[in-house]
Structure formats: C-alpha cells, structure tokens
Design an enzyme around this catalytic site. Structure first.
Site, short mmCIF file in Angstrom:
data_model
loop_
_atom_site.label_atom_id
_atom_site.label_comp_id
_atom_site.label_asym_id
_atom_site.label_seq_id
_atom_site.Cartn_x
_atom_site.Cartn_y
_atom_site.Cartn_z
N LYS A 42 2.01 -2.58 6.15
CA LYS A 42 2.59 -2.55 4.80
C LYS A 42 3.07 -3.94 4.48
O LYS A 42 3.28 -4.76 5.38
CB LYS A 42 3.77 -1.57 4.74
CG LYS A 42 4.02 -1.00 3.37
CD LYS A 42 3.12 0.17 3.08
CE LYS A 42 3.43 0.78 1.74
NZ LYS A 42 2.82 2.12 1.59
P1 NAD Z 1 4.86 3.24 -9.11
O1 NAD Z 1 5.35 1.87 -9.23
O2 NAD Z 1 3.60 3.63 -9.82
O3 NAD Z 1 5.99 4.27 -9.60
C1 NAD Z 1 7.30 4.24 -9.10
C2 NAD Z 1 8.15 5.13 -9.98
O4 NAD Z 1 9.46 5.19 -9.42
C3 NAD Z 1 8.30 4.60 -11.40
O5 NAD Z 1 8.30 5.68 -12.32
C4 NAD Z 1 9.66 3.95 -11.37
O6 NAD Z 1 10.27 3.87 -12.66
C5 NAD Z 1 10.40 4.90 -10.44
N1 NAD Z 1 11.61 4.29 -9.88
C6 NAD Z 1 11.74 3.05 -9.33
N2 NAD Z 1 13.02 2.82 -9.03
C7 NAD Z 1 13.71 3.93 -9.38
C8 NAD Z 1 15.06 4.29 -9.34
N3 NAD Z 1 15.98 3.45 -8.88
N4 NAD Z 1 15.40 5.54 -9.79
C9 NAD Z 1 14.47 6.40 -10.28
N5 NAD Z 1 13.18 6.09 -10.35
C10 NAD Z 1 12.80 4.88 -9.92
O7 NAD Z 1 4.75 3.55 -7.56
P2 NAD Z 1 3.92 4.69 -6.84
O8 NAD Z 1 2.66 4.09 -6.38
O9 NAD Z 1 3.92 5.93 -7.67
O10 NAD Z 1 4.81 4.92 -5.54
C11 NAD Z 1 5.91 5.81 -5.53
C12 NAD Z 1 6.20 6.24 -4.11
O11 NAD Z 1 5.03 6.86 -3.55
C13 NAD Z 1 6.54 5.10 -3.13
O12 NAD Z 1 7.44 5.58 -2.16
C14 NAD Z 1 5.20 4.80 -2.48
O13 NAD Z 1 5.35 4.16 -1.22
C15 NAD Z 1 4.65 6.20 -2.36
N6 NAD Z 1 3.20 6.27 -2.20
C16 NAD Z 1 2.35 5.72 -3.09
C17 NAD Z 1 0.98 5.85 -2.92
C18 NAD Z 1 -0.02 5.35 -3.92
O14 NAD Z 1 -1.22 5.62 -3.76
N7 NAD Z 1 0.37 4.65 -4.96
C19 NAD Z 1 0.48 6.52 -1.79
C20 NAD Z 1 1.38 7.08 -0.89
C21 NAD Z 1 2.73 6.96 -1.11
#
Ligand code: NAD
Length: 436
Positions: A122
């Site tokens: 990561k």
């Molecule tokens: P993203 O940037 O698309 O979305 C993140 C979301 O979280 C946004 O809506 C943002 O406004 C919100 N957020 C951020 N800080 C916040 C806070 N303080 N309070 C409330 N909401 C908040 O990111 P993503 O890709 O959707 O990733 C989200 C989670 O999923 C992370 O933990 C990431 O590691 C995990 N994840 C993502 C993927 C992927 O394919 N993108 C895969 C596995 C896991």
C-alpha cells in the site's frame, strides 16, 4: 527501506480525532488471535507480522504560483510470497507510515483469502488533494511516481486506486512510468497500475467491483441467515467509490438507503434516499452536501442509525470501544479497510452483531484488479458480464472459505478470515522454505 517492530496497541479515536498511531498494532492483535488458533509457528509469526520493505520519499513539486512544495509519500510492501505486491495508493492528510503498514498487511491477507496470485502493499501521499489544482495534482502524482522508480512495476508491485485517487491518477502514474522506461519496454508496462481508465487498458467493471463484492457478501449473509433483503435498510459511511456503488447495487435487492455520510456532512430519510440520484449529485457537486431530497443530520446519526446493514466505507477506526455499544444494526459489512478496532470487534461479537470483515468483504476491487492485470498481460478486453461472473465466483468461494473456518475454529469472522489467509501463506512457506 528499514524493517521495524510494532508499537503496543491502544484504542484509536473515531473520525473526530486523528489518534491512529496504533492501527498496525491493532491489526497485529487480530493476527495473533488467528495465529494462536492456527498454531502458526513462531518463525512464521515473525515473518508475517513484519513488513518486507518500506520506502518513504520526500519530493519537490512546483505549484501554480511558481513556489516549490515538498511532499512526503510512502510505499510499504508487506509480503510477496504468493505473487507481486499489490495494493492501492491513498492521497489523504492522515496518511502516515503506521496507516500504510496496516493497509499493506491487510492486502496480503485479502489477496490470500480471495485466492489471487498477489501479495500485499500500500502507499500514498500525506496531503489534502482538495487544496490543489488539477495541474498541481498531476505534477504531484507524476513526481511521486518518478520518486517510486522501480519500487513499482507490472511484475513486481502494482498500485491501484484508494481514497482520493481514481482512474485519472492511475493514468498519470502509468504514463509517467512508461515514459521513464526504455522505449522498447514501454508496451510491457501497461499493467503497472490497475483501476485505469478503459482507454488506457482498464477493465470493464473495475469501478463498481469493490461495491459489487460487498453486495455479494451481504447477499450470501442474508441467505445464510434467511434474512429477507427486500425492504431491509442500510446506512453508509463514506459515499465515494466503495460506498456509493455498494448502496446503488443494493437497490435492486430492495435495500433502502436511509442514512449516509461523507467528508462534507450527513443525510437521512426514513423513506429512503435514491443512491443513483445521490451519486449524480455527488458527481456534479463533489459531495453529498446540499442534496435537496434528504434532511441534513448530525454525523453520529449515520453510524447509530437503526438499520439492518451498516456499511462503513470511509476510513479506519470508526467502530471502536466507544462507538460500538451505540450501533443499532444487525450486520456490519466493511467496505472500508480497518473501520473496526480490536475492541470494537469484541463488542460487536458480544452484542451479537454480525460482521463481514474488510479482508473478505471489500476484496472485489483487488479481484477485478487481478482480472485487469491479466487482460493487460494477454492484450485482451473482456466483456463486463464475464468480469462480473468471474468476480462473483471468487467472492462466493472466499466467503465459503471464511464461513468454513469460522465453524471449524468456532471463532468470529474476522479471526476466521485471518486464519484462511495465514493458512494459505503458511503452505507456500512450507514448500519454499527460507532462502538461503
Ligand atoms: P473514495 O475517495 O472514493 O471515497 C471515500 C469516501 O469517504 C468519500 O465519500 C469521502 O467524502 C468519505 N470520507 C472521507 N473522510 C471522511 C470523514 N472524515 N467522515 C466521513 N466520510 C469521510 O475512496 P474509496 O476508494 O471509496 O475508499 C473508501 C474505503 O474503501 C477505504 O478504506 C479504502 O481503503 C477502501 N477500499 C477501497 C477499494 C477501491 O477499490 N477503491 C477497495 C477496497 C477497499
């Protein structure tokens, strides 16, 4: 790159606070619990509880006003015994070495549970991308890629999107990596990142893949529990890639989104919020703020909503010793990585709230990243139906392995998922031994 030892575990704070220095130690407590049940050897415990490589880079970038800013970026490679390092890049002010180590280790467990031939890594940059122009973001991304150099590569370590990084960032990384290779090798480097735009070698179905995997897990849980999803309710924390797709793909099953939160605010409506309509608003406005067809509420109303399914899909350490007693859901389906602390887990188990742990529940993204990487290697482009069907098979098998381990070892699903991962890794170490 230096190996390090973990610090003792303490309970981190939820969104309001940033005390998260113990995320890796929290991960290790889960690791130890699974290792004890599996009777993992002391040698393997030493190896797997430590990251293999850690790179910290400080790199200068020229801003629009002509001044130079220096940024700090990370890439942690936890383990590659099962295949190339794999894991996302995050652009967020909270990114630090402890967070990246934890996220890297979770990737090792996740790829093993999903049974795809990758290891875990990561990375990210400590910054708030909202504060920079598009041109600045591009220069930051390209200069970071240059600083990473051969730490990444299509057969060695393959980054992907994570919080605040999407297909565009991946396209800039791919292009920078290719341009810095000798011309004759550039076409072999298309797969240096996954989660790319379709036009530059991305896969159909990658954008929704993590959310779709979450929904497969929720569907299988509902079948196991004989719980009807039609008419059920859900709350989603984080309405980005994972949260929005999970909510949208739950809609056809008749699951109503009644509370949702992102970085800009929180919304609720007991009659239901249309996730497709909300996603269209977010696409236009950048956040859920100002959405006219639901009421703005306090943030706590989302996590504490009385719902069937809670999907944390934002950041780590949200369901803690402090917040877990206030949850009013039947199931926590972890879209985010590490949203629940060790203490939070214990309380969920005690309260009889079911859990679909991150390393299983959000594996859909890395599974389709694997499909994207395969397509790049073969110069193929698969139909979305093929990608979706292959993803479903992988999720069904992974879910089955974790369910089986939970029954065999009479333990919670987090520990069971770790057991599945450690068992798979142990088998490879048994065959390979340790060089020399
Ligand atoms: P993203 O940037 O698309 O979305 C993140 C979301 O979280 C946004 O809506 C943002 O406004 C919100 N957020 C951020 N800080 C916040 C806070 N303080 N309070 C409330 N909401 C908040 O990111 P993503 O890709 O959707 O990733 C989200 C989670 O999923 C992370 O933990 C990431 O590691 C995990 N994840 C993502 C993927 C992927 O394919 N993108 C895969 C596995 C896991």
């Amino acid at each position: 790159m230096t190996p390090r030892s973990a610090s003792p575990a303490a309970e981190p704070k939820a969104m309001s606070g940033h005390a998260k220095s113990s995320t890796y130690a929290g991960m290790l407590r889960n690791f130890e619990a699974a290792a004890d049940l599996l009777e993992l050897s002391p040698d393997l415990r030493k190896i797997l509880s430590t990251t293999q490589n850690e790179l910290v880079v400080h790199f200068p970038v020229r801003m629009d006003d002509g001044k130079i800013e220096v940024f700090t970026g990370y890439r942690v490679q936890h383990n590659n015994i099962r295949g190339p390092y794999k894991g996302g890049l995050r652009f967020h002010p909270q990114v630090d070495i402890d967070e990246v180590r934890s996220l890297a280790a979770w990737m090792t467990w996740k790829t093993a549970i999903a049974d795809i031939p990758f290891g875990g890594a990561k990375g990210g940059i400590q910054m708030d991308p909202g504060k920079f122009s598009r041109g600045e973001l591009e220069r930051i991304t390209r200069r970071f890629t240059f600083a990473l150099g051969n730490t990444i590569g299509p057969e060695y370590d393959i980054p992907a999107p994570d919080v605040n990084t999407g297909p565009q960032i991946m396209a800039w990384i791919q292009d920078t990596f290719q341009q810095t290779m000798p011309p004759s090798m550039r076409q072999n480097c298309v797969g240096v990142v996954t989660g790319k735009p379709l036009e530059v070698g991305g896969s159909q179905g990658r954008d929704k893949a993590t959310g779709l995997g979450v929904v497969h897990c929720i569907r299988m849980w509902a079948e196991d529990r004989k719980f009807p999803l039609k008419g059920a309710t859900c709350a989603v924390q984080g309405f980005g890639n994972v949260g929005s797709w999970a909510a949208r793909l739950l809609k056809p099953y008749g699951v109503k989104l009644v509370a949702v939160e992102d970085v800009a605010g929180a919304l609720a409506d007991p009659k239901g919020i249309d996730p497709d309509d909300l996603a269209a608003h977010v696409k236009k406005e950048g956040s859920i703020k100002g959405y006219p067809r639901a009421k703005a509420v306090e943030r706590s109303a989302v996590m504490e909503a009385e719902v069937d399914v809670l999907v944390p899909a934002a950041l780590e350490n949200q369901i803690t010793g402090e917040t877990a007693p206030r949850l009013r859901c039947r199931l926590v389906a972890e879209g985010a990585n590490g949203p629940t602390t060790f203490e939070g887990d214990r309380i969920l188990l005690e309260r009889g709230i079911d859990l679909l742990p991150d390393v299983l529940c959000n594996a859909g993204g890395v599974v389709v990243s694997y499909f994207e990487w395969l397509q790049n290697k073969r110069a193929e482009s698969w139909e979305v139906e093929e990608v979706d069907a292959k993803l479903e098979r992988k999720m069904v098998r992974a879910y089955g392995r974790v369910r089986e381990a939970a029954a065999k070892y009479k333990t919670g699903w987090r520990t069971a998922a770790y057991i599945v991962a450690l068992d798979a890794l142990q088998k490879v170490y048994e065959e390979h031994g340790i060089f020399p």
